[in-house]
Design an enzyme around this catalytic site. Structure first.
Site, mmCIF file in Angstrom:
data_model
loop_
_atom_site.group_PDB
_atom_site.id
_atom_site.type_symbol
_atom_site.label_atom_id
_atom_site.label_comp_id
_atom_site.label_asym_id
_atom_site.label_seq_id
_atom_site.Cartn_x
_atom_site.Cartn_y
_atom_site.Cartn_z
ATOM 1 N N LYS A 15 0.975 -1.236 -0.048
ATOM 2 C CA LYS A 15 -0.076 -0.216 0.097
ATOM 3 C C LYS A 15 0.876 1.387 -0.064
ATOM 4 O O LYS A 15 0.614 2.097 -0.620
ATOM 5 C CB LYS A 15 -0.825 0.026 1.267
ATOM 6 N N ARG A 90 -8.835 1.668 9.249
ATOM 7 C CA ARG A 90 -8.405 0.383 9.625
ATOM 8 C C ARG A 90 -9.446 -0.299 10.402
ATOM 9 O O ARG A 90 -9.349 -1.576 10.924
ATOM 10 C CB ARG A 90 -7.242 0.268 10.367
ATOM 11 N N ARG A 129 11.767 -5.794 4.200
ATOM 12 C CA ARG A 129 11.370 -4.388 3.987
ATOM 13 C C ARG A 129 12.682 -3.611 4.798
ATOM 14 O O ARG A 129 12.902 -3.687 5.917
ATOM 15 C CB ARG A 129 10.197 -4.390 4.497
ATOM 16 N N ARG A 163 11.715 -1.132 10.185
ATOM 17 C CA ARG A 163 10.639 -0.573 11.126
ATOM 18 C C ARG A 163 10.806 -1.603 12.076
ATOM 19 O O ARG A 163 10.649 -2.773 12.276
ATOM 20 C CB ARG A 163 9.488 -0.936 10.173
ATOM 21 N N ARG A 174 0.493 -8.309 13.859
ATOM 22 C CA ARG A 174 -0.210 -7.274 13.076
ATOM 23 C C ARG A 174 -1.121 -7.968 11.777
ATOM 24 O O ARG A 174 -2.159 -7.500 11.507
ATOM 25 C CB ARG A 174 0.935 -6.461 12.294
#
Ligand code: AMP
Length: 217
Positions: A15, A90, A129, A163, A174
């Site tokens: 996203k 969300r 990532r 992160r 998550r």
């Protein structure tokens, strides 16, 4: 063309990457709620201090805080020509609040686009990532590595960061929270005739192509 769009989908699906390109190529504002929160955490603002514990645990920040934040950002001049929301809504209360807030301004949400990918792919992507601490450009150590393997291509002095919530245990949390609290939004927007479903697999360019075709922009 003024377009207001929401990007939906699980963490790691792309996203942020797609939203950034979509907004910049069309001159729309990008409102990435996770990004706003991470900046607040880095600056140790009251919002950041409140949000950090929840974010590090992979949990959601409260609806009221998030709704207030989006209300403010979406009314700024950068969003006047349209906006892409990445990471909001969300929860169902957030989606309801977005509709009310746009309605009060005589605006509407044009589309909700959902990106999808299998869970093992999401886990793999999140573990690899990395992002530039300066420009926030996203990298992936396997599929989109920086030229020297460690630093941002555009900011050679900036070492890429992981992160805090991309560590394995938090990633699983998550994904669970996504299934429980956010996935119901797909039906929410489908039943209102606003959902466009796009496969989040393939190259970044292929996904982007599918995204703009789905939006008709
Ligand atoms: P993201 O960058 O979208 O993956 O968001 C990172 C984290 O920020 C999430 O795991 C949440 O803790 C928090 N967050 C971002 N957007 C929201 C939202 N709309 N509602 C609640 N928490 C959020």
């Amino acid at each position: 063309m003024t377009v207001r769009v929401v990007l939906l989908g699980p963490p790691g699906v792309g996203k942020g990457t797609q939203g950034r390109r979509l907004a910049s190529e069309h001159g729309w504002g990008l409102i990435s709620t996770g990004e706003v929160l991470r900046e607040a955490v880095a600056r140790r603002t009251p919002l950041g201090i409140e949000a950090q514990r929840l974010m590090d645990a992979g949990q959601l920040v409260g609806d009221d805080v998030m709704i207030g934040l989006v209300r403010e950002r979406s009314s700024q001049s950068e969003a006047a020509a349209g906006f892409v929301l990445d990471g909001f809504p969300r929860t169902v209360p957030q989606a309801d609040a977005l509709d009310v807030m746009l309605g009060e301004r005589g605006q509407t949400l044009d589309a909700a686009v959902s990106l999808a990918a299998p869970k093992d792919e999401l886990v793999r992507r999140m573990s690899a990532r990395r992002e530039c601490p300066v420009c926030k450009r996203a990298y992936n150590l396997f599929s989109a590595a920086p030229r020297d393997g460690r630093h941002c291509d555009d900011h050679p002095a900036a070492e890429l960061c992981q992160r805090a919530d991309d560590v394995p245990e938090t990633v699983m949390r998550r994904l669970e929270i996504y299934e429980r609290q956010t996935a119901p939004l797909l039906e929410y927007y489908r039943s209102r005739g606003r959902l466009h479903e796009v496969a989040g697999l393939g190259t970044m360019d292929a996904v982007y192509g599918a995204l703009i075709r789905a939006l008709g922009v």
